[in-house]
Design an enzyme around this catalytic site. Structure first.
Site, PDB file in Angstrom:
ATOM      1  CG  HIS A 193      -1.087   1.248   1.231  1.00 36.41           C
ATOM      2  ND1 HIS A 193      -2.702   1.790   0.614  1.00 36.41           N
ATOM      3  CD2 HIS A 193      -1.209   2.142   1.528  1.00 36.41           C
ATOM      4  CE1 HIS A 193      -3.431   2.755   0.732  1.00 36.41           C
ATOM      5  NE2 HIS A 193      -2.353   3.135   1.426  1.00 36.41           N
ATOM      6  CB  CYS A 491       2.243  -6.094 -19.027  1.00 31.12           C
ATOM      7  SG  CYS A 491       2.088  -7.919 -18.416  1.00 31.12           S
TER       8      CYS A 491
HETATM    9  C1  PEP Z   1       2.357  -9.520 -13.544  1.00 34.21           C
HETATM   10  O1  PEP Z   1       2.523 -10.691 -12.622  1.00 34.21           O
HETATM   11  O2  PEP Z   1       3.232  -9.422 -13.602  1.00 34.21           O
HETATM   12  C2  PEP Z   1       1.122  -9.713 -14.131  1.00 34.21           C
HETATM   13  C3  PEP Z   1       1.000  -8.413 -15.372  1.00 34.21           C
HETATM   14  O3  PEP Z   1      -0.288  -9.626 -13.505  1.00 34.21           O
HETATM   15  P1  PEP Z   1      -1.085  -9.060 -12.263  1.00 34.21           P
HETATM   16  O4  PEP Z   1      -0.579  -8.071 -11.444  1.00 34.21           O
HETATM   17  O5  PEP Z   1      -2.601  -9.074 -12.466  1.00 34.21           O
HETATM   18  O6  PEP Z   1      -0.777 -10.947 -11.896  1.00 34.21           O
END
Ligand code: PEP
Ligand code: MG
Length: 560
Positions: A193, A491
């Site tokens: 957080h 991502c």
């Molecule tokens: C990840 O695992 O890096 C991802 C982009 O998916 P999430 O954070 O939604 O699990």
């Protein structure tokens, strides 16, 4: 080589938000936990004790709601959530039951809270994250019962560097960024957080700084949010120089405009992570070239029944419309673990992060995936969107990837998979024969490579994508992408770290997808480096000893 200054002392933590700050320390610590053992209340005192508990809990709710009314947006919502926990009938009933059996109110508050914390932790996901609020409510109620002021962050008269063991959502809601120069916590991780709030406020932030308890109130410290260092004993002149350089960096970020381009003139695909149409529009306005990750599960966190295809389609359409002529990657439901979706997630699992999440939910409910793919295909058709790509989360086997790719192609769209499980990075070439693209989810790839719960405040050093083990798997995937001609995106949060973004580009990653608020910082950093420099940095980090060494090597190669 610069010699260490003997008058200076450096404490290291995990860097979360870059930036330099210099100023006096103001501490906020959670109050000590009272002794659980206390003599039972006599029968005659129990009614009054019950009333005292209810009055204290009511006062906490009232105070939080007053603050919510005086705040807006995100801060107000955070305070309302904490107030709702203090009003929770089940939690109150548990505490009152304990008092009726003779437990004094302070110990009853602790007992009831512990009981709920255990339940929430077992449930995992969003509920596990609520334990910080629960403990915060406990401390507030106990303070009221003991006639002390409720705990909270100091309200300084001049700007300070805020040090804390950990910060709760209610602590940071409405925090005035002009009075705080930086946030430093002993606990917390890159996705905690504190980190989220610091990123929103643009405050330099370091978490998991284990030895800060040695630093006394009012000591002047220099915070480097990129290196993760807290330096004591820095003279004003040196600090001023560092602050000037940092101001120039901030100005560069502010003046960045798309398209994303390296210093040598090469274009780079900089995309955004979004959750719906509104965040997609925000991303477009912030300069994203498209959507690299639409987290569909975030649209359905409160849905107890599967939304109809029509309803789902209406959710996806605005995101496609925001990027009518650009690439949009929609990820199918990543239900489970830290994002439980009531209609799709199994109720009880011992280890939800290693359980039925992401594509695995289709083993129990294949129709959920089929309906979702229908809804995405219909949305793409109705918007005339021709660059809709669909990817699956939590793929771990080749048969899963083949099955998923077939379903997406049947519907006229382009299939991809997330690289989150190490098995996919290890067998990357074989997976790439089955799909059109991959996107590396560094949050989970790091979690599963390091066997470290990404939500644990005690494991921040492990849940760090700069860990050499995680970097090696990212590099392996990027190499496989080059060998097979498959686009490889990133991502996860790693893409939003400007320094790591350069390393990823150097490894051969073909796109980065980041939270809209990080677009400028990443775009500005990429504009300062050439591909060749990034490649040197990538080669250098692959020989790193640990996450700190990896950061050091990247900075050295890139001259940052
Ligand atoms: C990840 O695992 O890096 C991802 C982009 O998916 P999430 O954070 O939604 O699990
Ligand atoms: Mg993930």
């Amino acid at each position: 080589m610069t010699r260490a200054n003997p008058d200076q002392k450096v404490i290291y933590g995990t860097p979360v938000v870059e930036g330099i700050a210099y100023g006096p320390v103001a501490w906020t610590r959670r109050p000590p936990i009272p002794d659980l053992s206390a003599p039972d209340l006599p029968e005659t005192a129990r009614d009054e004790a019950r009333q005292q508990f209810t009055a204290a809990a009511d006062a906490v709710v009232e105070h939080l709601l007053e603050r919510a009314a005086a705040s807006d947006g995100h801060a107000a919502a955070l305070l309302e959530v904490t107030a709702s926990i203090a009003s929770d009938p089940a939690w109150r009933k548990d505490a009152l039951r304990r008092i009726s059996r003779g437990t004094p109110p302070v110990q009853a508050t602790m007992g009831a809270t512990d009981q709920f914390v255990t339940q929430f932790e077992r449930a995992g996901g969003i509920l596990a994250e609520r334990t910080t609020d629960l403990r915060d409510v406990r401390d507030r109620v106990i303070a009221r019962l003991e006639g002390r002021p409720e705990p909270g962050i100091p309200h300084p008269e001049h700007p300070v560097v805020l040090f804390a063991d950990d910060l709760t959502p209610a602590d940071t809601a409405g925090l005035d960024p002009s009075m705080y120069l930086a946030l430093v916590t002993e606990l917390g991780g890159p996705t905690s957080h504190t980190s989220i709030i610091a990123r929103q406020l643009g405050l330099p932030c370091i978490v998991a700084a284990r030895r800060i308890d040695e630093v006394e109130e009012d000591t002047h410290v220099l915070i480097d949010g990129q290196r993760g260092t807290i330096t004591l004993g820095v003279d004003e002149k040196t600090a001023r120089k560092r602050l000037t350089v940092d101001r120039e960096r901030r100005a560069l970020i502010e003046s960045w405009t798309p398209p994303a381009r390296l210093k040598d003139g090469r274009d780079f695909e900089l995309l955004a992570n979004v959750r719906d149409g509104e965040t997609a529009r925000e991303a477009r306005n912030a300069g994203a070239a498209g959507i690299g990750l639409l987290r569909t599960e975030l649209c359905f966190l409160n849905a107890h029944a599967e939304p109809s295809v029509k309803k789902q389609r209406a959710i996806y359409e605005p995101a496609l419309q925001a990027f009518a002529d650009s690439k949009v990657i929609i990820r199918t439901l990543d239900a489970g673990s830290d994002k439980p979706v009531p209609y799709a997630t199994l109720a009880e699992e011992a280890n939800p992060a290693l359980g039925v999440r992401g594509l695995r939910t289709s083993g129990h409910n294949p129709h959920l995936l089929l309906h979702q793919l229908d809804a995405i295909a219909e949305a793409a058709t109705s918007c005339g969107h021709e660059k809709t790509l669909v990817m699956a989360p939590m793929i771990s086997t080749l048969p899963e990837a083949e099955w998923f790719a077939g379903l997406v192609r049947e519907r006229g769209m382009s299939p991809g998979i997330m690289v989150e499980v190490p098995s996919v990075a290890v067998l990357a070439e074989q997976f790439m024969d089955l799909v059109d693209f991959v996107s590396i989810g560094t949050n989970d790839l790091t979690q599963y490579t390091m066997a470290a719960d990404r939500l644990s405040p005690d494991l921040a050093e492990y849940s760090d994508p700069w860990q050499p083990g995680a970097l090696a798997l990212i590099n392996r995937t990027a190499e496989a992408g080059r060998a097979t001609g498959t686009p490889v995106g990133v991502c996860g949060e790693a893409a939003a770290d400007p320094l790591l973004a350069c390393v990823l580009v150097g490894m051969g990653v073909t796109s980065l997808s980041v939270t809209p608020s990080a677009l400028k910082a990443v775009g500005a950093q990429l504009s300062q480096v050439t591909l060749e420099e990034c490649q040197h940095a990538a080669r250098s980090v692959l020989g790193a000893w640990d996450q700190g060494d990896a950061r050091y090597r990247a900075r050295k190669e890139l001259g940052i």
